[in-house]
Motif scaffolding. Sequence first.
Motif, PDB file in Angstrom:
ATOM      1  N   UNK A 276       4.964  -4.225  10.437  1.00 55.29           N
ATOM      2  CA  UNK A 276       3.779  -3.422  10.725  1.00 55.29           C
ATOM      3  C   UNK A 276       2.576  -4.160  10.163  1.00 55.29           C
ATOM      4  N   UNK A 277       1.506  -4.156  10.933  1.00 56.93           N
ATOM      5  CA  UNK A 277       0.366  -4.973  10.545  1.00 56.93           C
ATOM      6  C   UNK A 277      -0.930  -4.410  11.098  1.00 56.93           C
TER       7      UNK A 277
ATOM      8  N   UNK B 266       0.855  -1.186   0.000  1.00 59.04           N
ATOM      9  CA  UNK B 266       0.000   0.000   0.000  1.00 59.04           C
ATOM     10  C   UNK B 266       0.887   1.230   0.000  1.00 59.04           C
ATOM     11  N   UNK B 267       0.843   1.976  -1.102  1.00 58.72           N
ATOM     12  CA  UNK B 267       1.775   3.092  -1.253  1.00 58.72           C
ATOM     13  C   UNK B 267       1.542   4.196  -0.235  1.00 58.72           C
ATOM     14  N   UNK B 268       0.304   4.385   0.189  1.00 58.82           N
ATOM     15  CA  UNK B 268       0.082   5.478   1.159  1.00 58.82           C
ATOM     16  C   UNK B 268       0.766   5.156   2.489  1.00 58.82           C
ATOM     17  N   UNK B 269       0.876   3.876   2.816  1.00 53.39           N
ATOM     18  CA  UNK B 269       1.564   3.484   4.051  1.00 53.39           C
ATOM     19  C   UNK B 269       3.054   3.777   3.946  1.00 53.39           C
ATOM     20  N   UNK B 270       3.663   3.360   2.829  1.00 53.15           N
ATOM     21  CA  UNK B 270       5.102   3.581   2.689  1.00 53.15           C
ATOM     22  C   UNK B 270       5.418   5.066   2.600  1.00 53.15           C
ATOM     23  N   UNK B 271       4.518   5.864   2.039  1.00 55.81           N
ATOM     24  CA  UNK B 271       4.791   7.307   1.947  1.00 55.81           C
ATOM     25  C   UNK B 271       4.798   7.965   3.323  1.00 55.81           C
ATOM     26  N   UNK B 272       3.868   7.557   4.189  1.00 50.09           N
ATOM     27  CA  UNK B 272       3.832   8.094   5.553  1.00 50.09           C
ATOM     28  C   UNK B 272       5.110   7.717   6.304  1.00 50.09           C
ATOM     29  N   UNK B 273       5.490   6.444   6.214  1.00 45.02           N
ATOM     30  CA  UNK B 273       6.696   5.980   6.898  1.00 45.02           C
ATOM     31  C   UNK B 273       7.930   6.663   6.324  1.00 45.02           C
ATOM     32  N   UNK B 274       7.988   6.736   5.006  1.00 46.18           N
ATOM     33  CA  UNK B 274       9.165   7.328   4.359  1.00 46.18           C
ATOM     34  C   UNK B 274       9.372   8.779   4.826  1.00 46.18           C
TER      35      UNK B 274
ATOM     36  N   UNK C 202       2.793  -6.955   6.997  1.00 45.10           N
ATOM     37  CA  UNK C 202       2.572  -8.406   7.064  1.00 45.10           C
ATOM     38  C   UNK C 202       1.660  -8.865   5.932  1.00 45.10           C
ATOM     39  N   UNK C 203       0.520  -8.208   5.790  1.00 49.22           N
ATOM     40  CA  UNK C 203      -0.533  -8.714   4.899  1.00 49.22           C
ATOM     41  C   UNK C 203      -0.397  -8.102   3.515  1.00 49.22           C
ATOM     42  N   UNK C 204       0.349  -8.767   2.638  1.00 52.44           N
ATOM     43  CA  UNK C 204       0.551  -8.275   1.270  1.00 52.44           C
ATOM     44  C   UNK C 204       0.028  -9.317   0.298  1.00 52.44           C
ATOM     45  N   UNK C 205      -0.269  -8.882  -0.921  1.00 51.88           N
ATOM     46  CA  UNK C 205      -0.948  -9.759  -1.867  1.00 51.88           C
ATOM     47  C   UNK C 205      -0.204 -11.031  -2.214  1.00 51.88           C
TER      48      UNK C 205
ATOM     49  N   UNK D  38       9.846  -0.320  -1.550  1.00 56.34           N
ATOM     50  CA  UNK D  38       9.450  -1.306  -2.548  1.00 56.34           C
ATOM     51  C   UNK D  38       8.037  -1.762  -2.221  1.00 56.34           C
ATOM     52  N   UNK D  39       7.127  -1.608  -3.175  1.00 55.88           N
ATOM     53  CA  UNK D  39       5.740  -1.998  -2.949  1.00 55.88           C
ATOM     54  C   UNK D  39       5.460  -3.429  -3.394  1.00 55.88           C
ATOM     55  N   UNK D  40       6.471  -4.097  -3.939  1.00 54.42           N
ATOM     56  CA  UNK D  40       6.342  -5.492  -4.363  1.00 54.42           C
ATOM     57  C   UNK D  40       7.233  -6.348  -3.472  1.00 54.42           C
ATOM     58  N   UNK D  41       6.638  -7.183  -2.593  1.00 51.28           N
ATOM     59  CA  UNK D  41       7.453  -7.945  -1.644  1.00 51.28           C
ATOM     60  C   UNK D  41       8.410  -8.934  -2.306  1.00 51.28           C
TER      61      UNK D  41
END
Length: 136
Positions: A89-90, A18-26, A63-66, A39-42
């Motif tokens: 993070x989950x 989820x890009x909005x999550x990584x943007x907040x953390x970044x 944790x929960x990725x596609x 990286x949005x692709x695990x």
Amino acid sequence: SSDQQRLDDKLILLVDDEEHVTEVLRSYFERLGAEVSVLNDPELALEVILDDPDDWDCIVTDYDMGTMNGGDLIEKVREETDALPIFVVTALSRRLSDPRVTEETVQGVFAKPVNMRLLSQEIAAAIDANGQKEDV
């Protein structure tokens, strides 16, 4: 405030589909001085980590990725290195019962919405502890 934990020149990899999550953390970690890769692709993230685990100071993964969950990622990284600090993070923290996500395999599990202050403090402590191990 001035007692906020700094992460100057630490290289952190964020893995979340989820890009909005990584943007907040970044943006938060960058304000603390860290260098952040997202990286949005695990599956791609796993390739990048295993290519050279020593490149990174810390991994923060959802944790929960596609295509691959955090447990899969952690299991494969831990086959290569015990040293690299990993935080999860989950949204599922109370129900996160993956046997591959334990105090032995990760440095911390944080529920979303993430307490960023606490997470950054724990990241700094884990990187510091890892660095001390390497000096021995």
